[in-house]
Write a protein that holds these residues in place. Sequence first.
Motif, PDB file in Angstrom:
ATOM      1  N   LEU A   1       0.817  -0.993   0.034  1.00  0.00           N
ATOM      2  CA  LEU A   1      -0.127   0.178   0.052  1.00  0.00           C
ATOM      3  C   LEU A   1       0.850   1.306  -0.039  1.00  0.00           C
ATOM      4  N   GLU A   2       1.899   1.201   0.804  1.00  0.00           N
ATOM      5  CA  GLU A   2       2.813   2.407   1.007  1.00  0.00           C
ATOM      6  C   GLU A   2       3.459   2.614  -0.576  1.00  0.00           C
ATOM      7  N   GLU A   3       3.958   1.621  -1.094  1.00  0.00           N
ATOM      8  CA  GLU A   3       4.427   1.735  -2.321  1.00  0.00           C
ATOM      9  C   GLU A   3       3.743   2.078  -3.340  1.00  0.00           C
ATOM     10  N   PHE A   4       2.421   1.655  -3.278  1.00  0.00           N
ATOM     11  CA  PHE A   4       1.358   2.310  -4.268  1.00  0.00           C
ATOM     12  C   PHE A   4       0.917   3.579  -4.223  1.00  0.00           C
ATOM     13  N   LYS A   5       0.822   3.791  -2.986  1.00  0.00           N
ATOM     14  CA  LYS A   5       0.361   5.489  -2.537  1.00  0.00           C
ATOM     15  C   LYS A   5       1.588   6.349  -3.159  1.00  0.00           C
ATOM     16  N   LYS A   6       2.773   5.995  -2.942  1.00  0.00           N
ATOM     17  CA  LYS A   6       4.113   7.015  -3.376  1.00  0.00           C
ATOM     18  C   LYS A   6       4.092   6.874  -4.581  1.00  0.00           C
ATOM     19  N   LEU A   7       3.768   5.916  -5.516  1.00  0.00           N
ATOM     20  CA  LEU A   7       3.815   5.914  -6.957  1.00  0.00           C
ATOM     21  C   LEU A   7       2.638   6.838  -7.531  1.00  0.00           C
ATOM     22  N   ALA A   8       1.356   6.610  -6.880  1.00  0.00           N
ATOM     23  CA  ALA A   8       0.262   7.235  -7.514  1.00  0.00           C
ATOM     24  C   ALA A   8       0.384   8.838  -7.350  1.00  0.00           C
ATOM     25  N   LYS A   9       0.872   9.228  -6.213  1.00  0.00           N
ATOM     26  CA  LYS A   9       1.110  10.626  -5.766  1.00  0.00           C
ATOM     27  C   LYS A   9       2.180  11.133  -6.695  1.00  0.00           C
ATOM     28  N   LYS A  10       3.171  10.543  -7.023  1.00  0.00           N
ATOM     29  CA  LYS A  10       4.113  10.968  -8.206  1.00  0.00           C
ATOM     30  C   LYS A  10       3.498  10.999  -9.546  1.00  0.00           C
ATOM     31  N   ARG A  11       2.618  10.063  -9.586  1.00  0.00           N
ATOM     32  CA  ARG A  11       2.157  10.136 -11.166  1.00  0.00           C
ATOM     33  C   ARG A  11       0.948  10.987 -11.289  1.00  0.00           C
ATOM     34  N   TYR A  12       0.082  11.277 -10.259  1.00  0.00           N
ATOM     35  CA  TYR A  12      -1.072  11.957 -10.125  1.00  0.00           C
ATOM     36  C   TYR A  12      -0.949  13.276  -9.626  1.00  0.00           C
ATOM     37  N   GLY A  13      -0.186  13.394  -8.715  1.00  0.00           N
ATOM     38  CA  GLY A  13       0.083  14.605  -7.761  1.00  0.00           C
ATOM     39  C   GLY A  13      -0.520  14.450  -6.747  1.00  0.00           C
TER      40      GLY A  13
END
Length: 58
Positions: A17-29
């Motif tokens: 979950l933490e990795e997913f959140k980090k990457l989602a934030k990088k991709r979408y802001g």
Amino acid sequence: MVVSMSKATFVISEETLEEFKKLAKKRYGDKRGVLSVAIEEAIKDWIKKTKKELENAE
């Protein structure tokens, strides 16, 4: 087009979950709702990939 929305609860590892959140934030802001957008994209990609794999297995 009207899109119906559903709510679901999933249990996944905290690390995933933490990795997913980090990457989602990088991709979408850092906007509200980006996690839902990223999760839907991931599920759609998984569906597409799995359908293709199952078609090739037949």
